[in-house]
Design a protein around this motif. Structure first.
Motif, PDB file in Angstrom:
ATOM      1  N   VAL A 368       0.685  -1.106  -0.006  1.00 24.25           N
ATOM      2  CA  VAL A 368      -0.080   0.080   0.056  1.00 24.25           C
ATOM      3  C   VAL A 368       0.962   1.219   0.000  1.00 24.25           C
ATOM      4  N   THR A 369       0.560   2.050  -0.859  1.00 24.42           N
ATOM      5  CA  THR A 369       1.273   3.559  -1.052  1.00 24.42           C
ATOM      6  C   THR A 369       0.379   4.489  -0.458  1.00 24.42           C
ATOM      7  N   HIS A 370       0.336   5.139   0.735  1.00 31.89           N
ATOM      8  CA  HIS A 370      -0.452   6.011   1.193  1.00 31.89           C
ATOM      9  C   HIS A 370       0.096   7.481   0.973  1.00 31.89           C
ATOM     10  N   PRO A 371      -0.932   8.362   0.422  1.00 33.27           N
ATOM     11  CA  PRO A 371      -0.366   9.793   0.113  1.00 33.27           C
ATOM     12  C   PRO A 371       0.135  10.509   1.084  1.00 33.27           C
ATOM     13  N   ASN A 372      -0.137  10.277   2.394  1.00 33.02           N
ATOM     14  CA  ASN A 372       0.463  10.982   3.542  1.00 33.02           C
ATOM     15  C   ASN A 372      -0.115  12.597   3.746  1.00 33.02           C
ATOM     16  N   ASP A 373      -0.782  13.018   2.528  1.00 30.46           N
ATOM     17  CA  ASP A 373      -0.969  14.418   2.640  1.00 30.46           C
ATOM     18  C   ASP A 373      -2.681  14.625   2.235  1.00 30.46           C
ATOM     19  N   ARG A 374      -3.198  13.616   2.174  1.00 33.13           N
ATOM     20  CA  ARG A 374      -4.496  13.799   1.876  1.00 33.13           C
ATOM     21  C   ARG A 374      -5.236  12.631   1.883  1.00 33.13           C
ATOM     22  N   GLY A 375      -6.565  12.422   1.878  1.00 35.90           N
ATOM     23  CA  GLY A 375      -7.397  11.375   2.096  1.00 35.90           C
ATOM     24  C   GLY A 375      -7.281  10.776   3.570  1.00 35.90           C
ATOM     25  N   PRO A 376      -7.593   9.372   3.810  1.00 37.54           N
ATOM     26  CA  PRO A 376      -7.917   8.957   5.163  1.00 37.54           C
ATOM     27  C   PRO A 376      -6.716   9.152   5.712  1.00 37.54           C
ATOM     28  N   SER A 377      -6.659   9.121   7.207  1.00 35.28           N
ATOM     29  CA  SER A 377      -5.442   9.370   8.016  1.00 35.28           C
ATOM     30  C   SER A 377      -4.630   8.133   7.910  1.00 35.28           C
ATOM     31  N   ARG A 378      -3.571   7.836   8.596  1.00 40.75           N
ATOM     32  CA  ARG A 378      -2.556   6.812   8.596  1.00 40.75           C
ATOM     33  C   ARG A 378      -3.406   5.866   9.587  1.00 40.75           C
ATOM     34  N   GLU A 379      -3.856   6.057  10.816  1.00 40.11           N
ATOM     35  CA  GLU A 379      -4.586   5.244  11.506  1.00 40.11           C
ATOM     36  C   GLU A 379      -6.031   4.573  10.728  1.00 40.11           C
ATOM     37  N   THR A 380      -6.362   5.587   9.995  1.00 40.69           N
ATOM     38  CA  THR A 380      -7.662   4.761   9.176  1.00 40.69           C
ATOM     39  C   THR A 380      -7.243   3.756   8.299  1.00 40.69           C
ATOM     40  N   TRP A 381      -6.152   3.988   7.744  1.00 38.74           N
ATOM     41  CA  TRP A 381      -5.273   2.998   6.761  1.00 38.74           C
ATOM     42  C   TRP A 381      -5.180   1.864   7.546  1.00 38.74           C
TER      43      TRP A 381
END
Length: 474
Positions: A368-381
């Motif tokens: 998984v690559t998380h955008p980190n600056d938008r969308g769901p938070s890290r905790e949600t991921w």
């Protein structure tokens, strides 16, 4: 200071593994460490603007006798005087580039954009390129007739080459395939070479480079490349031209270790007699056609898919899950890549795991690559990833290992990787963490020829397996 007790070979190996930023303080510790670490401070330089190119040239020429500061790797991203794609090279700028190449005898890695225009502007660029003695990795973009001539006369015999063409005819076959510079190349990337030679010419060049093991093709004619490079083990195809041989022409069957291709080209790949142990489908931007029965999918031992959300996403994913779950399917290792698509992962978790229940999957890895600056938070991921893991483990009785790799865009934080072993059956399954080195060896073993040939998983053999890891392609 205890490092100084080590011999020079070990110290050089240590310095080579460090980044340039890490080598700077190491080179300041002592005179001996300075001589060892300083070359790696300038190991790789990327020039993006005309000003940087001039400054680099002036600094190097002022210190021309100090070979420690001359780069081992050079990337010239300057397209021209304006620093923009399509801008024309101007003579003063190209003269500076030629001046650097004239003296850069230590270069091992070289990457030049718009090289044909630079050579046309100043022929010395081509002359100095041909004379560089130690190149092991070369990338030349916008190859034309003058660059082809340079490639034929180059002294170096690199192990890796990237060539992007601006030719729209058969010069690829008649010139590139015969260029001595490719004599030792094991990994070759070709882009924008889409000319199809005559059958007679192709036959005369058959097997021109049997040493090439890894081939990446972008906007190229596929079939001629298969003839020129008969022993490839890894093949990546992206937006390519498929001209099948004439009816009645013998097609040699090829079994690859790795194949990456768009789903819509699977039937053409099958027609070319190709099978692969590892199959990567570019499903991130192209849907799988659920109406077609693709033997290539169920013939692979490792299947890599990218998750994206589209109108036909669920239908195509369900078709893929059914192919994985067939009785005669060979798929044992499923790799899912998810690029910033939280909704796609949620949709997969809702619809797919139960369809994989009849499969014989041993391992699943989720990247998984998380955008980190938008969308769901890290905790949600992380919460969704945990639910995805639970859904897979509870739905697939054969599953024995599960891996999760979570990376972040626009940050220097390293990827977080976890590995788990799944024990027990039915409702009494237990999930226990295992060490990363154990997971990495299992990952390698599941892609190894030994496992792909038999599909018999031996955990003791897996934990002892230290074969070369198979890279994921970008």
């Amino acid at each position: 200071m205890d490092m100084l007790t080590l011999n020079d070979d070990i110290l050089h190996n240590i310095a080579e593994m460090l980044s340039a930023a890490e080598c700077i303080p190491l080179s300041s510790v002592s005179r001996d460490l300075h001589s060892i670490a300083r070359p790696y401070v300038f190991a790789s330089i990327t020039v993006r603007t005309v000003e940087q190119l001039f400054n680099m040239h002036d600094h190097l020429i002022r210190n021309i006798d100090n070979r420690l500061i001359w780069p081992r790797g050079l990337t010239v991203l300057v397209y021209g005087a304006a620093g923009m794609a399509g801008a024309a090279w101007e003579r003063p700028v190209v003269d500076v580039l030629a001046g650097i190449l004239e003296h850069a005898r230590e270069l091992k890695v070289l990457e030049i954009y718009n090289c044909e225009e630079a050579i046309c502007c100043n022929a010395l660029v081509g002359e100095y390129l041909t004379a560089l003695p130690n190149l092991s990795d070369i990338s030349l973009f916008c190859v034309g007739t003058k660059t082809l001539d340079v490639l034929h006369r180059m002294v170096s015999r690199p192990k890796r080459a990237v060539l992007s063409g601006s030719l729209k005819h058969n010069r690829f076959s008649t010139h590139i395939a015969r260029a001595p510079v490719l004599d030792n190349v094991k990994e070759l990337r070709l882009y924008q070479f889409d000319g199809v030679p005559s059958p007679q010419l192709l036959s005369s060049l058959s097997g021109a480079h049997p040493q090439v093991e890894t081939l990446h093709l972008g906007v190229c004619a596929v079939y001629p490349c298969l003839i020129l490079f008969p022993n490839i083990r890894r093949l990546t195809i992206h937006i390519c031209q498929f001209d099948l041989p004439a009816p009645g022409h013998h097609i040699e069957q090829r079994h690859l270790g790795y194949l990456a291709v768009e789903p819509t080209n699977l039937h053409l790949i099958s027609a070319l007699g190709i099978r692969s142990d590892y199959l990567r489908l570019y499903t991130e931007w192209q849907d799988f056609d659920p109406s077609e029965d693709h033997e290539l999918v169920s013939a692979a031992a490792v299947l890599e898919l990218g998750l994206s959300l589209s109108a036909s996403y669920t239908e195509s994913s369900m078709a893929l899950a059914q192919m994985i779950s067939r009785k005669l399917s060979r798929v044992r290792y499923l790799v899912l890549t998810i690029e910033e698509s939280y909704s796609a992962m949620a949709s997969w978790m809702k619809d797919i795991p139960s369809s994989l229940s009849p499969s014989q999957l041993i391992c699943i890895t989720v990247h998984v690559t998380h955008p980190n600056d938008r969308g769901p938070s890290r905790e949600t991921w992380l919460e969704l990833l945990q639910r995805l893991e639970d859904a897979h483990i509870s739905a697939i009785p054969s599953l024995r290992f599960y891996s999760q790799v979570l990376g972040w865009r626009h940050t220097d934080n390293p990827s977080e990787t976890t590995w788990r072993r799944i024990e027990g059956d039915g409702g009494r399954r237990a999930v226990r963490p295992i060490l990363s080195w154990q997971g990495e060896r299992i990952h390698r073993y599941l892609q190894s020829p030994e496992f792909c040939r038999t599909l018999r998983f031996d955990e003791e053999a897996a934990l002892q397996y230290t074969g070369r890891s198979i890279r994921r392609e970008s």
